[in-house]
Design a protein around this motif. Structure first.
Motif, short mmCIF file in Angstrom:
data_model
loop_
_atom_site.label_atom_id
_atom_site.label_comp_id
_atom_site.label_asym_id
_atom_site.label_seq_id
_atom_site.Cartn_x
_atom_site.Cartn_y
_atom_site.Cartn_z
N LEU A 151 0.86 -1.18 0.00
CA LEU A 151 0.00 0.00 0.00
C LEU A 151 0.89 1.22 0.00
O LEU A 151 1.75 1.38 0.87
CB LEU A 151 -0.90 -0.01 1.24
N ASP A 152 0.70 2.10 -0.99
CA ASP A 152 1.56 3.28 -1.05
C ASP A 152 0.95 4.44 -0.27
O ASP A 152 -0.15 4.32 0.30
CB ASP A 152 1.85 3.69 -2.50
N GLY A 153 1.66 5.55 -0.24
CA GLY A 153 1.22 6.69 0.54
C GLY A 153 -0.03 7.36 0.03
O GLY A 153 -0.67 8.14 0.74
N ASP A 154 -0.41 7.07 -1.21
CA ASP A 154 -1.62 7.66 -1.78
C ASP A 154 -2.83 6.75 -1.63
O ASP A 154 -3.90 7.04 -2.20
CB ASP A 154 -1.40 7.96 -3.27
N GLY A 155 -2.67 5.64 -0.91
CA GLY A 155 -3.77 4.73 -0.73
C GLY A 155 -3.99 3.79 -1.90
O GLY A 155 -5.06 3.19 -2.02
N SER A 171 -8.89 2.77 2.89
CA SER A 171 -7.49 2.57 3.27
C SER A 171 -6.97 3.77 4.06
O SER A 171 -7.41 4.90 3.84
CB SER A 171 -6.61 2.34 2.04
N SER A 172 -6.06 3.47 4.96
CA SER A 172 -5.38 4.50 5.74
C SER A 172 -3.91 4.16 5.80
O SER A 172 -3.53 2.98 5.68
CB SER A 172 -5.96 4.56 7.16
N PRO A 173 -3.05 5.16 5.97
CA PRO A 173 -1.61 4.87 6.06
C PRO A 173 -1.32 3.81 7.12
O PRO A 173 -1.87 3.85 8.22
CB PRO A 173 -1.01 6.23 6.43
N GLY A 174 -0.48 2.85 6.76
CA GLY A 174 -0.10 1.80 7.69
C GLY A 174 -1.01 0.60 7.71
O GLY A 174 -0.72 -0.39 8.38
N ASP A 175 -2.14 0.65 6.96
CA ASP A 175 -3.04 -0.50 6.92
C ASP A 175 -2.36 -1.71 6.28
O ASP A 175 -1.46 -1.58 5.44
CB ASP A 175 -4.29 -0.17 6.10
#
Length: 776
Positions: A151-155, A171-175
């Protein structure tokens, strides 16, 4: 200012890339003017996926690619080309669209975000029934391993080079990427799971099919073309992969309305004896049927028979017409089951709804049998209906316990209101299976004579007589006088010159057999079929000068051959494959290929090539002249006005060196042929006639001669070319072929000598492979 002729003299195809843009094309206009071409044929010009070198993976919104120069660059090219008297033909791609990076394709991204609720869901030919409303993307390896998903930083979810957008708020960062995937309207499945949620271009996962039968899709994908038409910024179009569309006839009707009387060409394969349906409002195909007839005219039938024996001794397989037919039937079935299960499933579903009283598996079996039995490119054209029904009758006789199921299929072909869409889906599947099973897989699994294992060709029927050749061209003059005549394209497996060299093997079958068995004793290949296949291609590209003197492959050529060998092995799928690469097996074959190009092996190959190179050069010139002067319009693929040793893509899309000599023998021939066409436009245009010339004598079979003119008038031009040149060299042999010229006095365009009534090939041709005569 020169004007662009309504009837083309010849087209010149260029492959646009980030390194060869509209600006670079402007730089070759003077060269094209000197050649005499009338139309520039551009590869797709729309914005495509990042790094695309071909443009067939274009992405919306449909707009001229900024990378190629944008609208301003295109308009400048159009202005300067028109000032030079050169028109422009555009390659358009209605069937499919690039989906590898969803961030670059807003329509596909919307479908991934919102699933069936997307406003663009109807733009694509989707099938979510198999996964309870989810879209299955067959992008995983056979093991279904998802460990590479991130998963990249842009979801966005990333899987190798592929980029998938996610639903809003999912999606959220770190998911955990797997948890994010579980929240989407799509699922990632193994490529061999047979759960495919969208129709593809053939079996290419990164190209999703569009529904051009939907008016909103057509409008969204053709608005740019309408705008160009309104400003008169092109002179014709080439439609890519026509038979992949749901409704080819309806599509062409609408396109014809949009472009008016501009040229309209369609990429469509036609088998031996097959004709383009007259209901299509087109000027012709892109010319693969003409490539086939020319290739077959230069293939020695007697030599092919001997090559069947050599093929058998080397590979254990005969490789003749019967064997090829049997292999083809097996390949159809395997390819259908392994790569196109969605085609069968979706067609069967439509038939089940129309005939619920029949067992579903009976319908499934009938659909599978018809797809595998079909012998024409696409079965739902009006003129193809008798062939489709005849095939179904044949299948009923062979499978009497499935009569009712085959009757349901026949009903679907005859009545558009019964099982709507089933006949179209079935017909499209036939087109896809034939292309994949034969051209991509089959042509890399056999090697009797690889020069006829080419797009448009029929390896099972590799040769034609002069009578068949002339009859084909007389019909073409009558029916498709503007149809393109291609010898090389961006899709051909080998360039025209490489095929001309390889075809000489059939004129030297005994010497070839000695070479092969000597080489195999000295250096046995790891796989016999692959080695025999690659050896012929090596003969085709082996360096040889105009005088026949040979050298050894350069480091650059050897590197190209390695790349070609890898692709050939993976396409064939026996030594290695795209989905299960066998690095060790590939390395062993490539090590053998490198070794064959050295030492005593190289000396033997060079000696063989030296013996056939002069004849192959003569035949290459003969073929080129025919492609430009037979009924139709010659298409010159970039760089083929000089000798070209290209193999399959991407090798045939390499940059062209336009600094090569303008006095090259092939360039000079092209220039002379097109000058001839320009001097006699009516003879070569619509309404022009084609008249075979009578050739007699012991060596008559070595001459192809015809006259071009207009109805109710004597012919204006005579064209003579040699064929099977290895046993028809300059000198005494040419006295044994006598040509009956049409009534009148005829002047040789090159020498200025005059001829009348009858003359021998020695008198007319001398040591040349081609001669043009004009009526005085």
């Amino acid at each position: 200012m020169p004007t662009v002729p309504t009837d083309p003299v010849a087209t010149y195809r260029v492959q646009l890339t980030p390194e060869f843009t509209f600006a670079e094309v402007v730089g070759i206009l003077d060269h094209l003017t000197a050649l005499g071409v009338s139309h520039l044929h551009l590869s797709p010009i729309l914005a495509a996926m990042p790094g695309s070198t071909h443009g067939y993976d274009w992405c919306p919104p449909a707009r001229i690619s900024p990378v190629l120069g944008g609208p301003e660059g295109y308009r400048l090219l159009r202005e300067l080309a028109r000032a030079a008297g050169i028109g422009i033909i555009l390659d358009i791609v209605p069937n499919h669209i690039g989906v590898a990076d969803a961030r670059r394709n807003e329509w596909w991204a919307d479908v991934l975000r919102y699933g069936a609720a997307s406003e663009y869901a109807g733009f694509f030919d989707l099938d979510t029934v198999v996964a309870d409303g989810l879209l299955c993307l067959p992008w995983l390896g056979s093991d279904g391993d998802l460990s590479g998903l991130v998963l990249d930083g842009d979801g966005c979810l990333l899987l190798g080079d592929r980029v998938l957008v996610t639903a809003p708020g999912s999606s959220s960062p770190g998911d955990d990427p797997l948890a994010v995937l579980a929240r989407q309207h799509y699922r990632l499945v193994p490529f061999d799971s047979r759960l495919i949620g969208y129709r593809r271009f053939l079996a290419v996962n990164d190209l999703a099919a569009l529904r051009q039968d939907a008016p909103e899709v057509y409008d969204a994908t053709h608005a740019w073309l309408r705008e160009l038409a309104a400003d008169d910024l092109f002179d014709g179009v080439r439609v890519d992969h026509l038979d992949g569309l749901t409704d080819p006839v309806g599509y062409c009707d609408r396109l014809r309305t949009d472009i008016g009387d501009r040229l309209l060409y369609v990429e469509k394969g036609l088998g031996p004896g097959e004709r383009i349906d007259p209901v299509l409002p087109v000027d012709g195909t892109t010319g693969y049927e003409q490539l086939r007839i020319i290739e077959a005219a230069f293939t020695a039938a007697s030599g092919v028979i001997e090559l069947s024996e050599t093929h058998h001794l080397v590979t254990g397989v005969v490789g003749d017409g019967d064997e090829l037919t049997a292999v083809a039937n097996d390949l159809r079935h395997v390819t259908l089951i392994d790569m196109f299960p969605d085609r069968v499933r979706r067609t069967t579903r439509l038939l089940e709804e129309a005939a619920p009283e029949l067992p579903a598996h009976h319908l499934h079996q009938a659909v599978t049998a018809l797809i595998c039995e079909a012998r024409i490119a696409r079965m739902d054209y009006p003129s193809a209906l008798p062939a489709a029904l005849a095939t179904l009758d044949r299948l009923k006789r062979r499978n009497p316990d499935r009569t009712e199921a085959f009757d349901v299929l026949a009903h679907a072909f005859q009545d558009a209101t019964f099982a709507p869409g089933a006949a179209q889906r079935l017909a499209e599947a036939v087109s896809a299976i034939n292309a994949k099973a034969f051209e991509d897989i089959g042509y890399h699994r056999t090697a009797r004579l690889v020069s006829v294992q080419e797009i448009g060709c029929s390896p099972g029927v590799p040769s034609v007589t002069r009578d068949v050749f002339h009859r084909h061209n007389a019909e073409r003059a009558r029916d498709l006088p503007r149809g393109l005549s291609a010898l090389s394209t961006h899709d051909t497996k080998r360039s025209e010159d490489v095929r001309a060299r390889i075809a000489l093997i059939a004129q030297s079958p005994q010497r070839w057999s000695i070479l092969v068995f000597t080489l195999l004793r000295m250096l046995p290949p790891p796989d016999a079929m692959t080695g025999y296949f690659l050896l012929q291609n090596l003969i085709g590209v082996w360096p040889a000068g105009d005088d026949g003197a040979t050298g050894k492959p350069s480091a650059a050529l050897s590197a190209r051959l390695r790349d070609y060998a890898r692709k050939a092995m993976r396409e064939g799928g026996t030594v290695s494959s795209w989905t299960a690469v066998d690095d060790d097996a590939e390395a062993a074959v490539i090590e053998w290929l490198d070794a064959v190009q050295t030492g005593a092996q190289a000396a033997l190959i060079a000696d063989f090539v030296a013996g056939i190179a002069p004849s192959s050069r003569d035949e290459a010139l003969s073929r080129k002249a025919l492609s430009l002067l037979l009924p139709g319009v010659g298409e010159i693929y970039q760089g083929t006005q000089w000798w070209d040793d290209s193999l399959t893509d991407p090798d045939n899309r390499r940059p062209v060196d336009y600094s090569q000599s303008p006095d090259h023998p092939k360039t000079a021939l092209v220039r002379a042929a097109l000058d001839l066409r320009r001097r006699h436009p009516r003879a070569f245009g619509p309404g022009g006639t084609y008249r075979p010339l009578r050739v007699s004598g012991p060596k008559a079979t070595h001459v192809l001669g015809f006259a071009r003119g207009t109805h109710d008038n004597p012919p204006d031009v005579v064209v003579l070319t040699i064929r099977l040149a290895h046993t028809f060299r300059p000198g005494v042999e040419r006295r044994d072929a006598t040509i009956d010229l049409p009534i009148g006095l005829w002047r040789d365009s090159e020498t200025g000598r005059d001829h009348a009534e009858t003359a021998t090939a020695a008198e007319l041709l001398g040591d040349r492979p081609v001669v043009f005569l004009e009526r005085l």
